[in-house]
Design a protein around this motif. Structure first.
Motif, PDB file in Angstrom:
ATOM      1  N   ALA A  21       0.842  -1.193   0.000  1.00 14.11           N
ATOM      2  CA  ALA A  21       0.000   0.000   0.000  1.00 14.11           C
ATOM      3  C   ALA A  21       0.878   1.245   0.000  1.00 14.11           C
ATOM      4  CB  ALA A  21      -0.930   0.008   1.204  1.00 14.11           C
ATOM      5  N   LEU A  22       0.569   2.173  -0.901  1.00 11.24           N
ATOM      6  CA  LEU A  22       1.314   3.405  -1.062  1.00 11.24           C
ATOM      7  C   LEU A  22       0.405   4.604  -0.816  1.00 11.24           C
ATOM      8  CD1 LEU A  22       2.767   2.625  -4.627  1.00 11.24           C
ATOM      9  CD2 LEU A  22       3.765   1.921  -2.449  1.00 11.24           C
ATOM     10  N   THR A  23       0.990   5.721  -0.430  1.00  4.74           N
ATOM     11  CA  THR A  23       0.287   6.996  -0.496  1.00  4.74           C
ATOM     12  C   THR A  23       0.906   7.789  -1.633  1.00  4.74           C
ATOM     13  OG1 THR A  23       1.800   7.929   1.155  1.00  4.74           O
ATOM     14  CG2 THR A  23      -0.327   7.077   1.938  1.00  4.74           C
ATOM     15  N   SER A  24       0.095   8.563  -2.330  1.00  4.09           N
ATOM     16  CA  SER A  24       0.590   9.266  -3.497  1.00  4.09           C
ATOM     17  C   SER A  24      -0.161  10.574  -3.696  1.00  4.09           C
ATOM     18  CB  SER A  24       0.435   8.404  -4.753  1.00  4.09           C
ATOM     19  OG  SER A  24       0.809   9.125  -5.920  1.00  4.09           O
ATOM     20  N   SER A  25       0.557  11.583  -4.181  1.00  7.57           N
ATOM     21  CA  SER A  25      -0.090  12.825  -4.578  1.00  7.57           C
ATOM     22  C   SER A  25      -0.525  12.780  -6.042  1.00  7.57           C
ATOM     23  CB  SER A  25       0.866  14.008  -4.356  1.00  7.57           C
ATOM     24  OG  SER A  25       2.049  13.839  -5.120  1.00  7.57           O
ATOM     25  N   LYS A  26      -0.163  11.694  -6.743  1.00  2.00           N
ATOM     26  CA  LYS A  26      -0.521  11.521  -8.157  1.00  2.00           C
ATOM     27  C   LYS A  26      -1.066  10.112  -8.375  1.00  2.00           C
ATOM     28  CE  LYS A  26       2.991  14.834  -9.643  1.00  2.00           C
ATOM     29  NZ  LYS A  26       4.212  15.056 -10.461  1.00  2.00           N
ATOM     30  N   PRO A  27      -2.186   9.784  -7.752  1.00  3.23           N
ATOM     31  CA  PRO A  27      -2.668   8.395  -7.771  1.00  3.23           C
ATOM     32  C   PRO A  27      -3.055   7.879  -9.145  1.00  3.23           C
ATOM     33  CG  PRO A  27      -4.333   9.867  -6.889  1.00  3.23           C
ATOM     34  CD  PRO A  27      -3.076  10.677  -7.001  1.00  3.23           C
ATOM     35  N   THR A  28      -3.573   8.740 -10.013  1.00  6.53           N
ATOM     36  CA  THR A  28      -3.958   8.279 -11.343  1.00  6.53           C
ATOM     37  C   THR A  28      -2.742   7.825 -12.132  1.00  6.53           C
ATOM     38  OG1 THR A  28      -5.859   9.773 -11.342  1.00  6.53           O
ATOM     39  CG2 THR A  28      -5.173   8.896 -13.464  1.00  6.53           C
ATOM     40  N   ARG A  29      -1.615   8.518 -11.942  1.00  9.21           N
ATOM     41  CA  ARG A  29      -0.387   8.106 -12.626  1.00  9.21           C
ATOM     42  C   ARG A  29       0.154   6.794 -12.071  1.00  9.21           C
ATOM     43  NH1 ARG A  29       3.428  13.183 -14.377  1.00  9.21           N
ATOM     44  NH2 ARG A  29       1.840  14.327 -15.555  1.00  9.21           N
ATOM     45  N   VAL A  30       0.025   6.591 -10.769  1.00  9.91           N
ATOM     46  CA  VAL A  30       0.469   5.313 -10.192  1.00  9.91           C
ATOM     47  C   VAL A  30      -0.405   4.178 -10.725  1.00  9.91           C
ATOM     48  CG1 VAL A  30       0.794   4.013  -8.066  1.00  9.91           C
ATOM     49  CG2 VAL A  30       1.380   6.439  -8.128  1.00  9.91           C
ATOM     50  N   ARG A  31      -1.708   4.417 -10.757  1.00  8.30           N
ATOM     51  CA  ARG A  31      -2.609   3.408 -11.332  1.00  8.30           C
ATOM     52  C   ARG A  31      -2.251   3.140 -12.789  1.00  8.30           C
ATOM     53  NH1 ARG A  31      -9.051   4.330 -12.451  1.00  8.30           N
ATOM     54  NH2 ARG A  31      -9.307   2.541 -13.840  1.00  8.30           N
ATOM     55  N   GLY A  32      -1.957   4.215 -13.539  1.00 11.41           N
ATOM     56  CA  GLY A  32      -1.582   4.044 -14.937  1.00 11.41           C
ATOM     57  C   GLY A  32      -0.306   3.243 -15.115  1.00 11.41           C
ATOM     58  N   TYR A  33       0.633   3.429 -14.197  1.00  8.80           N
ATOM     59  CA  TYR A  33       1.896   2.691 -14.254  1.00  8.80           C
ATOM     60  C   TYR A  33       1.631   1.182 -14.175  1.00  8.80           C
ATOM     61  CZ  TYR A  33       6.514   1.009 -12.819  1.00  8.80           C
ATOM     62  OH  TYR A  33       7.698   0.311 -12.734  1.00  8.80           O
ATOM     63  N   PHE A  34       0.876   0.751 -13.169  1.00 17.04           N
ATOM     64  CA  PHE A  34       0.663  -0.685 -12.998  1.00 17.04           C
ATOM     65  C   PHE A  34      -0.267  -1.258 -14.069  1.00 17.04           C
ATOM     66  CE2 PHE A  34       2.211   0.457  -8.737  1.00 17.04           C
ATOM     67  CZ  PHE A  34       3.231  -0.482  -8.641  1.00 17.04           C
ATOM     68  N   ASN A  35      -1.089  -0.420 -14.658  1.00 15.26           N
ATOM     69  CA  ASN A  35      -1.891  -0.868 -15.798  1.00 15.26           C
ATOM     70  C   ASN A  35      -0.992  -1.078 -17.016  1.00 15.26           C
ATOM     71  OD1 ASN A  35      -4.598  -1.178 -17.239  1.00 15.26           O
ATOM     72  ND2 ASN A  35      -3.635   0.446 -18.419  1.00 15.26           N
ATOM     73  N   THR A  36      -0.082  -0.135 -17.260  1.00 12.23           N
ATOM     74  CA  THR A  36       0.820  -0.239 -18.399  1.00 12.23           C
ATOM     75  C   THR A  36       1.739  -1.446 -18.289  1.00 12.23           C
ATOM     76  OG1 THR A  36       0.828   2.171 -18.703  1.00 12.23           O
ATOM     77  CG2 THR A  36       2.668   0.943 -19.667  1.00 12.23           C
ATOM     78  N   VAL A  37       2.308  -1.659 -17.108  1.00 13.03           N
ATOM     79  CA  VAL A  37       3.320  -2.702 -16.942  1.00 13.03           C
ATOM     80  C   VAL A  37       2.694  -4.084 -16.777  1.00 13.03           C
ATOM     81  CG1 VAL A  37       5.229  -3.505 -15.500  1.00 13.03           C
ATOM     82  CG2 VAL A  37       4.966  -1.066 -15.965  1.00 13.03           C
ATOM     83  N   PHE A  38       1.643  -4.199 -15.944  1.00 14.21           N
ATOM     84  CA  PHE A  38       1.105  -5.511 -15.563  1.00 14.21           C
ATOM     85  C   PHE A  38      -0.363  -5.724 -15.946  1.00 14.21           C
ATOM     86  CE2 PHE A  38       4.325  -5.108 -11.916  1.00 14.21           C
ATOM     87  CZ  PHE A  38       5.275  -5.845 -12.585  1.00 14.21           C
ATOM     88  N   ASP A  39      -0.972  -4.784 -16.686  1.00 17.48           N
ATOM     89  CA  ASP A  39      -2.401  -4.883 -17.010  1.00 17.48           C
ATOM     90  C   ASP A  39      -3.247  -4.994 -15.743  1.00 17.48           C
ATOM     91  OD1 ASP A  39      -2.136  -4.865 -19.897  1.00 17.48           O
ATOM     92  OD2 ASP A  39      -1.300  -6.879 -19.714  1.00 17.48           O
TER      93      ASP A  39
END
Length: 338
Positions: free
Chosen positions: A155-173
């Motif tokens: 579990a992470l905290t982030s000020s840019k959560p949409t980008r973090v979500r996008g990262y794991f979607n791009t890399v691991f679907d």
């Protein structure tokens, strides 16, 4: 730039496999991991130690250093075809990959190790073929649930959560499982839960609504492992208190995955969740929803003082001037802000 849109999904072939932690508090971590949580411990040398949960050689690798934080996450990829597909999509986005050395792979108990940048400065590592340990487990717990669902979650905290979500979607679907809206000490949070296999989530990303604050000192807010039995959960909860380790949240049950759990504070400062009996996802019927509050009952904060709250506020304020690394090349497009 080469497109990877036509490639098949790797969803289901990805499993959280191990965590790398940098710490100088080896003695405290040994007591916490073995005596309190109940894991198997292997001391390799003065600068490296490991914990096991099952027959795999390594689930938590602790190396000596000042970070007092998670510095890498390892992802087990089922087969070489999926491994090479993930490697190709990362290269196609212009992000460098570095092969792990033979020593790196041996310490992690894996083969064919590659590493690349991840959100919040946490190195991401992919590997195939984890090695099994010849020695039987010696641990106070009867067992932990891993298998197809993987190790647990981060579990992470982030000020840019949409980008973090996008990262794991791009890399691991990764797929969005659900959201939780919560208010803690007057701060409104939205938590996104992402899955890469049948486990309800392998990644959780919490963000404040409004100002892009990040009040957590460490790169991770908590790690999760799943106890095999309710007795294992209850007994480890008791041992954490008896051994003098700080409890962050008492036993409770989550609204979204229905997991029964508690949160202890590790010697490095981030939290450690031990859970039991979360639901698994049926891909044919599951639809993302939003839950109000993280808990059906319990998960009461333990021992938090006004000084602790003020420290969190100061960290949040300082985060406004600090750049958060989201690896923009892999942060994705096409995922709406939420």
């Amino acid at each position: 730039m080469t497109t990877t849109a036509a490639l098949p999904s790797v969803f289901g072939a990805v499993h959280l496999g191990y965590i790398v932690i940098e710490t100088n508090r080896f003695t405290d971590w040994h007591r916490f991991g073995t005596d309190a949580i109940g894991m198997h411990h292997d001391a390799l040398d003065s600068g490296v130690t490991r914990f096991r949960l099952d027959d795999q050689e390594c689930r938590f690798l602790l190396r000596r250093g000042p970070a007092e934080d998670v510095v890498a996450t390892g992802w087990h990829i089922d087969d070489h075809a999926a491994f090479e597909q993930i490697e190709a999509r990362i290269r196609a986005h212009g992000v460098p990959l570095v092969p792990g050395s033979a020593e790196d792979a041996a310490l992690r108990g894996v083969e064919r190790l590659l590493r690349f940048p991840g959100p919040k400065g946490i190195t991401q590592e992919i590997y195939t073929t984890p090695r099994t340990a010849p020695d039987p487990l010696r641990m106070r717990a009867s067992g932990f649930v891993t298998g197809e669902a993987g190790l647990g979650h981060i579990a992470l905290t982030s000020s840019k959560p949409t980008r973090v979500r996008g990262y794991f979607n791009t890399v691991f679907d990764a797929r969005l499982t659900d959201y939780i809206d919560e208010t803690i000490s007057g701060v409104k949070l939205k938590i996104r839960f992402l899955r890469v296999n049948e486990r309800h989530h392998s990644i959780a990303v919490a963000a404040t609504r409004g100002l892009p604050l990040d009040p957590i000192r460490t790169r991770v807010q908590h790690l999760n492992i799943q106890a095999a039995t309710l007795d294992d959960l209850a007994q480890s909860y008791q041992r954490v208190g008896e051994l003098g380790f700080d409890m962050a949240l008492s036993v409770g049950q989550h609204t979204n995955d229905k997991e029964l759990s508690y949160y202890a504070r590790t010697p490095s400062g981030f939290e450690w969740e031990v859970g039991w009996n979360p639901l698994t996802i049926d891909e044919t019927t599951w639809r993302p929803t939003t839950h109000q509050g993280i808990s059906i009952w319990g998960h009461t904060p333990v021992g938090q003082t006004i000084v602790d709250k003020l420290d969190q506020f100061r960290r949040g304020a300082r985060s406004l001037t600090r750049r958060e690394d989201t690896v923009p090349a892999l942060s994705g497009t096409g995922i709406p802000d939420d």
